[in-house]
Design a protein around this motif. Sequence first.
Motif, PDB file in Angstrom:
ATOM      1  N   ALA A 119       0.813  -1.246  -0.063  1.00 27.49           N
ATOM      2  CA  ALA A 119      -0.131   0.097   0.002  1.00 27.49           C
ATOM      3  C   ALA A 119       1.027   1.303   0.043  1.00 27.49           C
ATOM      4  O   ALA A 119       0.558   2.057  -0.750  1.00 27.49           O
ATOM      5  CB  ALA A 119      -1.133  -0.188   1.100  1.00 27.49           C
ATOM      6  N   ASP A 120       1.824   1.356   0.711  1.00 25.66           N
ATOM      7  CA  ASP A 120       2.789   2.585   0.745  1.00 25.66           C
ATOM      8  C   ASP A 120       3.459   2.650  -0.730  1.00 25.66           C
ATOM      9  O   ASP A 120       3.735   3.753  -1.060  1.00 25.66           O
ATOM     10  CB  ASP A 120       4.017   2.119   1.700  1.00 25.66           C
ATOM     11  CG  ASP A 120       3.492   2.156   3.199  1.00 25.66           C
ATOM     12  OD1 ASP A 120       2.327   2.907   3.258  1.00 25.66           O
ATOM     13  OD2 ASP A 120       4.283   1.984   4.333  1.00 25.66           O
ATOM     14  N   TRP A 121       3.764   1.541  -1.255  1.00 22.39           N
ATOM     15  CA  TRP A 121       4.451   1.442  -2.560  1.00 22.39           C
ATOM     16  C   TRP A 121       3.549   2.314  -3.450  1.00 22.39           C
ATOM     17  O   TRP A 121       3.698   3.120  -4.262  1.00 22.39           O
ATOM     18  CB  TRP A 121       4.979   0.100  -3.021  1.00 22.39           C
ATOM     19  CG  TRP A 121       5.560   0.070  -4.459  1.00 22.39           C
ATOM     20  CD1 TRP A 121       6.930   0.428  -4.922  1.00 22.39           C
ATOM     21  CD2 TRP A 121       4.723   0.144  -5.761  1.00 22.39           C
ATOM     22  NE1 TRP A 121       6.902   0.245  -6.118  1.00 22.39           N
ATOM     23  CE2 TRP A 121       5.703   0.103  -6.575  1.00 22.39           C
ATOM     24  CE3 TRP A 121       3.271  -0.056  -6.097  1.00 22.39           C
ATOM     25  CZ2 TRP A 121       5.481   0.000  -7.936  1.00 22.39           C
ATOM     26  CZ3 TRP A 121       3.349  -0.048  -7.324  1.00 22.39           C
ATOM     27  CH2 TRP A 121       4.315  -0.359  -8.454  1.00 22.39           C
ATOM     28  N   VAL A 122       2.290   1.861  -3.431  1.00 22.18           N
ATOM     29  CA  VAL A 122       1.137   2.317  -4.377  1.00 22.18           C
ATOM     30  C   VAL A 122       1.014   3.782  -4.098  1.00 22.18           C
ATOM     31  O   VAL A 122       0.738   4.785  -4.983  1.00 22.18           O
ATOM     32  CB  VAL A 122      -0.067   1.774  -3.997  1.00 22.18           C
ATOM     33  CG1 VAL A 122      -1.330   2.314  -4.802  1.00 22.18           C
ATOM     34  CG2 VAL A 122       0.099   0.320  -4.689  1.00 22.18           C
ATOM     35  N   THR A 123       0.942   4.171  -2.736  1.00 22.13           N
ATOM     36  CA  THR A 123       0.745   5.618  -2.338  1.00 22.13           C
ATOM     37  C   THR A 123       1.709   6.401  -2.756  1.00 22.13           C
ATOM     38  O   THR A 123       1.541   7.569  -3.127  1.00 22.13           O
ATOM     39  CB  THR A 123       0.790   5.653  -0.436  1.00 22.13           C
ATOM     40  OG1 THR A 123      -0.221   4.612  -0.319  1.00 22.13           O
ATOM     41  CG2 THR A 123       0.126   7.021  -0.183  1.00 22.13           C
ATOM     42  N   GLY A 124       3.098   5.979  -2.644  1.00 21.25           N
ATOM     43  CA  GLY A 124       4.227   6.705  -3.311  1.00 21.25           C
ATOM     44  C   GLY A 124       4.004   7.016  -4.590  1.00 21.25           C
ATOM     45  O   GLY A 124       4.193   8.057  -4.995  1.00 21.25           O
ATOM     46  N   HIS A 125       3.567   5.891  -5.376  1.00 20.28           N
ATOM     47  CA  HIS A 125       3.354   6.368  -6.971  1.00 20.28           C
ATOM     48  C   HIS A 125       2.322   7.290  -6.950  1.00 20.28           C
ATOM     49  O   HIS A 125       2.370   8.211  -7.913  1.00 20.28           O
ATOM     50  CB  HIS A 125       3.093   5.003  -7.665  1.00 20.28           C
ATOM     51  CG  HIS A 125       4.411   4.453  -8.088  1.00 20.28           C
ATOM     52  ND1 HIS A 125       4.911   4.586  -9.227  1.00 20.28           N
ATOM     53  CD2 HIS A 125       4.875   3.295  -7.468  1.00 20.28           C
ATOM     54  CE1 HIS A 125       6.143   3.894  -9.411  1.00 20.28           C
ATOM     55  NE2 HIS A 125       6.164   3.029  -8.029  1.00 20.28           N
ATOM     56  N   LEU A 126       1.243   7.184  -6.251  1.00 19.11           N
ATOM     57  CA  LEU A 126       0.138   8.042  -6.396  1.00 19.11           C
ATOM     58  C   LEU A 126       0.682   9.500  -6.050  1.00 19.11           C
ATOM     59  O   LEU A 126       0.210  10.570  -6.716  1.00 19.11           O
ATOM     60  CB  LEU A 126      -0.939   7.595  -5.395  1.00 19.11           C
ATOM     61  CG  LEU A 126      -2.416   8.413  -5.401  1.00 19.11           C
ATOM     62  CD1 LEU A 126      -2.771   8.420  -6.832  1.00 19.11           C
ATOM     63  CD2 LEU A 126      -3.494   7.836  -4.692  1.00 19.11           C
ATOM     64  N   THR A 127       1.395   9.748  -5.156  1.00 17.05           N
ATOM     65  CA  THR A 127       2.302  11.184  -4.738  1.00 17.05           C
ATOM     66  C   THR A 127       2.909  11.596  -5.797  1.00 17.05           C
ATOM     67  O   THR A 127       2.649  12.809  -6.364  1.00 17.05           O
ATOM     68  CB  THR A 127       3.144  10.995  -3.316  1.00 17.05           C
ATOM     69  OG1 THR A 127       2.236  10.276  -2.526  1.00 17.05           O
ATOM     70  CG2 THR A 127       3.290  12.361  -2.959  1.00 17.05           C
TER      71      THR A 127
END
Lengths: 224, 229, 288
Positions: free
Chosen positions: B213-221
């Motif tokens: 989830a953190d990896w996805v959030t990073g890409h979203l940012t």
Amino acid sequence: MSRAALLLLADGRFPAGGHAHSGGVEAAVARRAVHDTASLEAFCRGRLHTTGLTTAGLSAAAAAGHDALLLDDAADARTPAPALRAVSRRLGRQMTRAARATFPSAALERLAAHRPQGAHQPVVLGLTARAAGLTPVDAAHAAAYESAGGPATAAVRLLSLDPLDASRVLARLGVETDRVATAAADAAARVAAEGVDALPSASSPLLDITGEQHAAWTVRLFAS
Amino acid sequence: MHLDHSLPHQHFPSASATRPDGHRRALRVGLGGPVGSGKTASVAALCRTLRDRYALAVVTNDIYTREDAEYLLREAVLPPERIAAVETGACPHTAIRDDISANLEAVEHLEETLHPLDLVLIESGGDNLTATFSKGLVDVQIFVIDVSSGDDIPRKGGPGITTADLLVVNKTDLAPHVGADLAAMAADARRQRGDLPVIFTSLTSDDGIREVADWVTGHLTEWRAEAAV
Amino acid sequence: MTPVAQRAERPADPPGAPPADAPPADVQEPPAHPDAVRATAHIRAAHNGRVTTLPRLRGDGPFHLRRVRTRGNSATVGIIGAMSAPLGGDRLALDIIAEEGAELEVTTAAATLALRGPTTAAATYDVRLTAGEHAHLRWLPQPLISAAGSNLRQTCTVELAATARLVLREEQLLGRAGEEPGHLVSRILVRRAGRTLLDQQAAYGHPEPGWDGPAVLDGHRAVGQLLLVGPELAVHRDPVLLGEGSRDGCAVLAPLAGGPALLATAVAPTSSTLRTLLDTAHAHALPR
């Protein structure tokens, strides 16, 4: 004109969504009406001369430059099963996307603007063929060929049929496919004088009925 | 012959980063991988973790229609209008790679009806190790394998293993039971993937999806930062 | 059975002198052989402010018309086949009009039997139905039987005003018991308020390619449609599926795209199963 454009439009690899549709053969396989090469050929022949002729006529008329919105209404009148209308419009949207990348045209944009939920696929195909510089009979060929080619490809997956047998079915239907395309283009040539009533409206009761049945299945491999 | 020259150079890339209205569209994340590796469970876990912070939607590509979509509905990870199922005509890899039009239709429909949307997760139908998402469909993709299918999978490689933006090795809790060597898997993955990230997960543990989830959030940012430029 | 007149006794129209109100097609296409019949029957119903009247009721050739009864505001006309028709080469037409506010039901007393005539030339059978504003027209003939060796082109052309109501049933039986059917090409074209609501052609029997295969009839020998049009049908309806296993016949009832209309399409092994499917569909179609 570029003859290669016709090959591109008729190619099963053209990314316009056709691969997920069986043209009614999934329902026919489920009730064991299509179970081998011979019954597949009978199915493809029946679809070619009904749905195939009708869609080929619409495609040819669109390729000839007749009013695409009138043709879209004519497709509605020739497609009494709501599930098959929805499929045709969804595939029309998907083909519009592919057409924009390959053969964009103002005529297609106009149609898309008037039919945001998707115009009928054969009409979009005809406009795309026109934008590619193809003739009405070319467009009819692409539609007629797909009407048999779609079910044949799907049957290979559904029945694990020998793909060589499925290809032989399409080869054997070659002359009939040409005849259907020619008849469709001839009808399209009469639209200017007689209106859209001149276009074929060949229909099949079972494709309409089973198309609606198939849409109600909860478990299926193909979208139609 | 008639040729319409009014739009000769107009371009309609499938994955244009902006919506027709000029706004940046949602980030599209693909999740692929073999049958049974835990793709649907990962999607469900990601939804539970991210749904309170972001506007989410999911597209599933089932082999048999709607099974995965119905799992997500049953698990109530998202309301029904946020889950769309694409039918793939017995060829799930075709629908995510060779002819992505049905998936694009589904994604755009979700973006239109749920606007504004931050993130769309696109789950592939369970397929083989060669199935990857087209760049026309997703911005980043995650490939999910699991330890119980054999710890030699990373060594075997294939486009999913070697090129996915993130490799997830799932069901690490089963490793002792199936004799999987996690260290060897990690080493093989590194050999195949170079600097591309690998995350080991066990969704049975609390918050097992956190790292993903953190990896996805990073890409979203990152995606949003690009929009702001 | 209905009386079968000798062909020689038919009230023949002298060649080249069709009735004044015959359609142009009849003028241009003379019968294919001397013994062929050319006939157009007319039914016109009007509403006189109180009840439906029949200002025109004119039989012709094989069509004998009988006013069956009048009940309430409705008039009913029965068509009695007076000879064996259509045979190859015949040109038959029915012109049925329900004017503004009229309520008309037209039935046939017996099945229409298409037979091989003295020639293999096609016979034509054209039914024209017209319903004005607030008119209610019901066309409920007995089945058409396509007998071995016959060759028939059938059309049904319907013109409806925006507020007209229509009930139309068409049933086709392909071959009598144990025989192969003749060649039947049937087209239905329905326009409502100037817009085409339905345009469908069906073609069965040799030499049509694929007609009996799994994409079209799959061995079924009875096929039919029930069409309902009317302002009261302008509500969303989900399709109704009847008889899932297609061996014993199946049908679907679903809305058309171009207006307030429901169409039932059915195939069945026998005429009785077909009628049951269409009757069931009709019951589902009635407003609840």
